[in-house]
Every structure is written in C-alpha cells, then in structure tokens.
Design a protein around this motif. Structure first.
Motif, short mmCIF file in Angstrom:
data_model
loop_
_atom_site.label_atom_id
_atom_site.label_comp_id
_atom_site.label_asym_id
_atom_site.label_seq_id
_atom_site.Cartn_x
_atom_site.Cartn_y
_atom_site.Cartn_z
N GLU A 17 5.32 -2.48 0.07
CA GLU A 17 5.20 -3.39 1.21
C GLU A 17 5.49 -4.81 0.76
O GLU A 17 4.91 -5.30 -0.21
N ALA A 18 6.37 -5.48 1.47
CA ALA A 18 6.85 -6.80 1.06
C ALA A 18 5.74 -7.82 0.91
O ALA A 18 5.81 -8.72 0.07
N GLU A 19 4.68 -7.69 1.71
CA GLU A 19 3.60 -8.67 1.68
C GLU A 19 2.53 -8.35 0.64
O GLU A 19 1.61 -9.16 0.43
N GLN A 45 12.76 1.31 6.00
CA GLN A 45 11.50 0.70 6.42
C GLN A 45 11.62 -0.82 6.32
O GLN A 45 11.75 -1.37 5.23
N ARG A 46 11.55 -1.51 7.42
CA ARG A 46 11.83 -2.95 7.41
C ARG A 46 10.77 -3.76 6.67
O ARG A 46 11.04 -4.88 6.25
N ARG A 47 9.57 -3.22 6.51
CA ARG A 47 8.51 -3.95 5.81
C ARG A 47 8.49 -3.66 4.31
O ARG A 47 7.63 -4.18 3.60
N TYR A 48 9.41 -2.82 3.83
CA TYR A 48 9.44 -2.45 2.41
C TYR A 48 10.55 -3.20 1.69
O TYR A 48 11.66 -3.36 2.22
N VAL A 49 10.27 -3.62 0.46
CA VAL A 49 11.34 -4.11 -0.41
C VAL A 49 12.10 -2.91 -0.97
O VAL A 49 11.61 -1.77 -0.94
#
Length: 296
Positions: A17-19, A45-49
């Motif tokens: 998760e990017a955050e 997944q748009r929230r994943y790096v």
C-alpha cells in the motif's frame, strides 16, 4: 504427510500500500532476524506501488533478508524480462532473491491493464512455458531459442546469470497446477486462506506424487506457507487467530505433520506490533519445539 526435515524459515508478507511505511516495515523485519519478505503483485491496484520496484528498494535498504514476489502476476510480467530483473536484483543484492510465480487471477483487471485473458488451461500452459524461458535466461548462455504457444525466444542473448540458484516457487492449487509444480518447480507457495489444514494433506499428496513420477524426491521442494491471521492476547478465535502459544502449536504442527518448511506471516491489525510478536515470541519457540521433536 510427513516432516521432510528441511531447515525452517520465517518471513513477513508485505502488502504494498502506497501510504504504508513499507521500507520501515521491511527494515524492521530484517532487524528482527526474519529470513524472507514476500510482496503480493497486483499492478492494477491503484493504491499499491509496483512490486518489483519495492523489492528492489527493500533489497537496497536491508542487510540480509531475502525478497520475493508472492506471487508475480505472470500475464503482466513478460517472463524473459522478469528473469532479467530477478537475476539483476540477485546480483546487486548478493544473492537475496527468490521468485514466486502465479498463473494469473483477476482477469478483468489484468485485461484492463493490457494483459491477456486466459482460460485455466491456457494460463497453466503459459506458466509452464514461462518457467522454461526464465531458466533459459538465467543460464547466461548465448543464442537461446524457444518456440512456445505463449512465449518465444529467437536467439536471445541470456545473462547475466544470477548470484545464486534462484528458487521458482509456484502459488498454485489445482490438480494439474500441482502436478506441474511437483514436476518442474523448486517450491510451492500455498496460502492459509485456501490451503487449510483440512485440505493440505490432499494438496501435498498431489505435489509429492508428481515429484516422484518425475524422478524427484518430494523433500526437494520448498513448501512456504503464507499464514494470514492475528496474534492476540486472549482466547482462540480459530486457526491462526489466538495467543502466542496457539500460534507456536499450530506452526510446529504444520512443520512436523504437514511438511511445511517456511512461514510467511500476513498479519491482520497493527503491523509493527504483530511483526514484533511473531519474530520475538513465535518464531524462536517454533524453532525450539521442532528441533526437540526432530531430535527425539
């Protein structure tokens, strides 16, 4: 089922998760003495790096822990280039890379990202071809050729070779996929969400039978189990959900009775606290109990 006597390894399953404090968590796992970090691979997944970028940064910021995709989304990872990436990171990290591979899932999302939509038979065929391609690229030999239905090499100049023999571990569960793993893979990557203790004996037996039919010893294959749950301070809430003592008992039983030799912890809840509990209280006691049983 049986214990194949392989050394136990323990790891941490990092959700990209990017955050999240991803590098901090990886460095903590390294400092706690864990052996492996696995990162799931869902590029859509748009929230994943990106998984491979994260693995590279982790390898650069840690000292000894090994890294692997758990598992790489093959339909979105061209196998010759994936092989080159794995070999490169293995060289740059001093031999700290393994390769988890999957045939593909979430086909709508894969197709949305420009990947192929494959039926189960096609996905399994592509996985087998990919293993051949990857090993050809790792050979470091010139003029590699392969003419498959899904992948081809036309005089590819392979290399550089990885720093150590990278293990190819397959995250598969169907009968034909398990037969493929037993025949050609270096290891198996089941997850507790679907490979529960109720079905592990049947799945492992298929793997063992395929290995024997291919002239291999079943104990040659690594069995690295993704364990998803919570270490609690209270009473048991079921499999992989309870106090330290329950976790120790369940993991030791999986090692001694089911042939599992690797555990990658995928905790629910506060990650730092769960990771620390696992590494400091569960891992040493599982090692101790398994060593005692093996010695006896």
């Amino acid at each position: 089922m049986s214990d194949y006597g392989r050394p136990l390894e323990f790891g941490y399953f990092l959700v990209p998760e990017a955050e999240a404090p991803l590098v901090e968590l990886a460095r903590r796992a390294d400092a706690l003495g864990l052996d492996l970090i696995g990162v799931q691979d869902h590029p859509y997944q748009r929230r994943y790096v990106d998984t491979w970028t994260l693995l590279s940064v982790i390898a650069a910021r840690t000292e000894r822990i090994r890294v692997f995709p758990d598992v790489a989304s093959l339909p979105l990872r061209q196998p010759a280039v994936l092989a080159k990436s794995a070999a490169s990171l293995d060289l740059l990290s001093g031999g700290r890379v393994e390769l988890g591979l999957g045939a593909g899932a979430f086909w709508d999302a894969i197709e949305a990202y420009g990947g192929p939509r494959r039926a189960p038979k096609e996905a399994l065929g592509a996985l087998e071809e990919a293993i051949t391609v990857i090993r050809a690229i790792w050979s470091g030999e010139r003029n590699q050729r392969f003419d498959g239905e899904h992948y081809r090499l036309k005089g590819a100049q392979a290399g550089p070779a990885p720093a150590h023999p990278i293990g190819i571990w397959l995250g598969v569960r169907g009968p034909k996929a398990l037969a493929l793993a037993g025949r050609v893979a270096d290891g198996w990557l089941p997850s507790s969400s679907w490979a529960t203790p109720e079905v592990l004996p049947e799945l492992s037996a298929r793997l063992d039978d395929a290995a024997r039919e291919a002239g291999r010893e079943p104990g040659e294959l690594r069995r690295v189990y993704n364990v998803n749950g919570t270490i609690t301070g209270g009473s048991s809430g079921g499999f992989l959900n309870g106090p330290v003592e329950q976790w120790v008992e369940e993991l030791a039983d999986l090692a001694l009775g089911y042939g599992i030799d690797g555990f990658v912890f995928w905790p629910e809840g506060e990650q730092q606290a769960q990771l620390t509990l696992f590494a400091e209280r569960v891992v040493p006691e599982v090692r101790r109990q398994v060593a005692l049983e093996r010695g006896a």
